[in-house]
Write an enzyme that holds these catalytic residues in place. Structure first.
Site, PDB file in Angstrom:
ATOM      1  N   GLY A  20       0.722  -1.138   0.088  1.00  0.00           N
ATOM      2  CA  GLY A  20      -0.069  -0.032   0.029  1.00  0.00           C
ATOM      3  C   GLY A  20       0.814   1.276   0.201  1.00  0.00           C
ATOM      4  O   GLY A  20       0.655   2.212  -0.636  1.00  0.00           O
ATOM      5  N   ARG A  24       7.459   1.611   1.279  1.00  0.00           N
ATOM      6  CA  ARG A  24       7.598   0.436   1.398  1.00  0.00           C
ATOM      7  C   ARG A  24       8.044  -0.367   0.103  1.00  0.00           C
ATOM      8  O   ARG A  24       8.770  -1.313  -0.023  1.00  0.00           O
ATOM      9  CB  ARG A  24       6.490  -0.231   1.779  1.00  0.00           C
ATOM     10  CG  ARG A  24       6.156  -0.451   3.064  1.00  0.00           C
ATOM     11  CD  ARG A  24       7.203  -1.083   3.880  1.00  0.00           C
ATOM     12  NE  ARG A  24       7.526  -0.459   5.516  1.00  0.00           N
ATOM     13  CZ  ARG A  24       7.010  -0.790   6.618  1.00  0.00           C
ATOM     14  NH1 ARG A  24       6.082  -1.500   6.565  1.00  0.00           N
ATOM     15  NH2 ARG A  24       7.342  -0.226   7.747  1.00  0.00           N
ATOM     16  N   ARG A  43       2.296  11.245  -8.751  1.00  0.00           N
ATOM     17  CA  ARG A  43       1.561  11.229  -7.499  1.00  0.00           C
ATOM     18  C   ARG A  43       2.220  10.976  -6.348  1.00  0.00           C
ATOM     19  O   ARG A  43       1.782  10.420  -5.209  1.00  0.00           O
ATOM     20  CB  ARG A  43       0.066  10.834  -7.306  1.00  0.00           C
ATOM     21  CG  ARG A  43      -0.780  11.675  -8.374  1.00  0.00           C
ATOM     22  CD  ARG A  43      -1.971  10.922  -8.498  1.00  0.00           C
ATOM     23  NE  ARG A  43      -2.895  11.567  -9.286  1.00  0.00           N
ATOM     24  CZ  ARG A  43      -3.976  12.333  -8.697  1.00  0.00           C
ATOM     25  NH1 ARG A  43      -4.406  12.279  -7.720  1.00  0.00           N
ATOM     26  NH2 ARG A  43      -4.678  12.720  -9.860  1.00  0.00           N
ATOM     27  N   ARG A  87      -0.378  -8.548  -3.405  1.00  0.00           N
ATOM     28  CA  ARG A  87      -0.433  -7.564  -2.439  1.00  0.00           C
ATOM     29  C   ARG A  87       0.621  -7.935  -1.158  1.00  0.00           C
ATOM     30  O   ARG A  87       0.271  -9.014  -0.882  1.00  0.00           O
ATOM     31  CB  ARG A  87      -1.846  -7.273  -2.043  1.00  0.00           C
ATOM     32  CG  ARG A  87      -1.954  -6.395  -0.735  1.00  0.00           C
ATOM     33  CD  ARG A  87      -3.387  -5.927  -0.642  1.00  0.00           C
ATOM     34  NE  ARG A  87      -3.526  -5.492   0.811  1.00  0.00           N
ATOM     35  CZ  ARG A  87      -2.919  -4.647   1.442  1.00  0.00           C
ATOM     36  NH1 ARG A  87      -2.074  -3.901   1.066  1.00  0.00           N
ATOM     37  NH2 ARG A  87      -3.362  -4.372   2.864  1.00  0.00           N
ATOM     38  N   SER A  90      -0.342  -4.848   5.592  1.00  0.00           N
ATOM     39  CA  SER A  90      -0.658  -5.193   6.653  1.00  0.00           C
ATOM     40  C   SER A  90      -1.962  -5.234   7.104  1.00  0.00           C
ATOM     41  O   SER A  90      -2.873  -5.050   6.297  1.00  0.00           O
ATOM     42  CB  SER A  90      -0.073  -3.748   7.577  1.00  0.00           C
ATOM     43  OG  SER A  90      -0.614  -2.647   7.378  1.00  0.00           O
ATOM     44  N   ASP A 204      -1.581  -4.713  13.930  1.00  0.00           N
ATOM     45  CA  ASP A 204      -2.595  -4.160  15.040  1.00  0.00           C
ATOM     46  C   ASP A 204      -3.519  -5.373  15.320  1.00  0.00           C
ATOM     47  O   ASP A 204      -3.698  -6.240  14.629  1.00  0.00           O
ATOM     48  CB  ASP A 204      -3.153  -2.950  14.911  1.00  0.00           C
ATOM     49  CG  ASP A 204      -3.889  -2.800  13.662  1.00  0.00           C
ATOM     50  OD1 ASP A 204      -3.392  -2.818  12.476  1.00  0.00           O
ATOM     51  OD2 ASP A 204      -5.106  -3.003  13.729  1.00  0.00           O
ATOM     52  N   ARG A 217       8.301  -2.823  12.497  1.00  0.00           N
ATOM     53  CA  ARG A 217       7.595  -3.378  11.196  1.00  0.00           C
ATOM     54  C   ARG A 217       8.266  -3.760  10.008  1.00  0.00           C
ATOM     55  O   ARG A 217       7.981  -4.743   9.417  1.00  0.00           O
ATOM     56  CB  ARG A 217       6.852  -2.170  10.634  1.00  0.00           C
ATOM     57  CG  ARG A 217       5.502  -1.959  11.829  1.00  0.00           C
ATOM     58  CD  ARG A 217       4.571  -1.020  11.277  1.00  0.00           C
ATOM     59  NE  ARG A 217       3.594  -0.637  12.401  1.00  0.00           N
ATOM     60  CZ  ARG A 217       2.478  -0.186  12.301  1.00  0.00           C
ATOM     61  NH1 ARG A 217       1.750  -0.033  11.088  1.00  0.00           N
ATOM     62  NH2 ARG A 217       1.767  -0.060  13.228  1.00  0.00           N
TER      63      ARG A 217
HETATM   64  N1  HPA Z   1      -8.174  -2.121   9.703  1.00  0.00           N
HETATM   65  C1  HPA Z   1      -8.492  -1.967   8.581  1.00  0.00           C
HETATM   66  N2  HPA Z   1      -6.977  -1.863   7.657  1.00  0.00           N
HETATM   67  C2  HPA Z   1      -6.130  -2.239   8.454  1.00  0.00           C
HETATM   68  C3  HPA Z   1      -5.865  -2.424   9.642  1.00  0.00           C
HETATM   69  C4  HPA Z   1      -7.166  -2.420  10.562  1.00  0.00           C
HETATM   70  O1  HPA Z   1      -7.187  -2.524  11.740  1.00  0.00           O
HETATM   71  N3  HPA Z   1      -4.858  -2.648  10.132  1.00  0.00           N
HETATM   72  C5  HPA Z   1      -3.874  -2.653   9.018  1.00  0.00           C
HETATM   73  N4  HPA Z   1      -4.823  -2.539   7.928  1.00  0.00           N
END
Ligand code: HPA
Length: 261
Positions: A20, A24, A43, A87, A90, A204, A217
């Protein structure tokens, strides 16, 4: 050149990794590819092309969310001839047995809506990963010893979700994690008959509230890049490297017309 990708014809490989975050993409290209060239900076959505073990590979940022990913994936497929999109991103964990830093390989991606909802109308299309990539990624993760989970994920339209009931239903139905891009990637791959996979690092945890500090990370992200690269070039036909029929005779989603067997 397209509206959003400033690369020239031939600048982009058939295999493209899509994080994304454009930074990265830069980090992964500099750390895992050889002979790296910047091929896109429109962009600030950086894209690079280089080689990995002699294979040409591109790494192009997708941005966050399905509408953004859809722009880059459409242009990569239609204008640059991409055949394999992976892809690398995270996600937030939705199950107690999934831990921070674990890797999730997405077999399917559930969503409330995607940019393709207008096409599918009343159909609940089931976006799913390419089998040859999925198998290659699982094998690579096992070899590396990376704690890995394989199953369904949830592609959400919102990061700041105001519907905790949806999270509860996803958890109740065994969904491993939530992110914001994979479902549309899989829709586009099905539509254009190319291969796609989403490999995610848990950054997370929705159930415990834990989050991976940003300085930690990188290592988890590196494992994921290696798994993606191994998967992209695994399961190739042993007779003819251009042929997507793998050595065990399981066909991927690719067109078989070039198979010499
Ligand atoms: N929610 C949506 N997208 C995400 C999250 C999340 O908690 N963590 C990483 N991408």
């Amino acid at each position: 050149m397209t509206i959003h990708i400033g690369a020239k014809n031939g600048d982009i490989a058939e295999t493209v990794l899509m994080p994304g975050d454009p930074y990265r993409a830069k980090w992964a290209a500099e750390n895992f590819l050889k002979d790296v060239r910047l091929v896109n900076e429109v962009r600030g959505m950086l894209g690079f092309t280089g080689t990995w073990n002699g294979h040409k590979v591109s790494i192009q940022g997708s941005g966050m969310g399905m509408p953004s990913l859809s722009i880059y994936a459409n242009e990569l497929i239609r204008d640059f001839g991409a055949k394999t999109l992976i892809r690398i991103g995270s996600c937030g964990a939705m199950q107690d047995h999934v831990a921070i830093r674990d890797v999730i390989i997405a077999m399917t991606a559930t969503s409330l809506s995607t940019p393709s909802s207008g096409i599918f109308k009343e159909i609940n299309f089931a976006p799913c990963a390419d089998w040859s990539l999925l198998r290659g990624a699982v094998a690579a993760a096992e070899t590396k010893g990376t704690p890995t989970h394989v199953g369904g994920i949830y592609s959400s339209d919102v990061f700041y979700d105001e519907r905790p009931d949806l999270t509860e239903e996803m958890t109740r139905h065994g969904i491993l994690g939530v992110e914001m891009e994979a479902a549309e990637l899989y829709n586009l791959a099905a539509r254009h008959n190319i291969r796609a996979l989403a490999i995610l690092t848990v950054s997370d945890h929705l159930r415990t509230g834990e989050a991976l500090p940003s300085d930690q990370r990188e290592k988890s992200f590196g494992d994921m890049v290696e798994i993606a690269l191994e998967a992209a070039f695994a399961n190739q036909c042993t007779q003819n490297m251009a042929c997507p029929l793998n050595s065990h005779g399981v066909r991927s989603n690719l067109d078989q017309s070039s198979c010499a067997l």
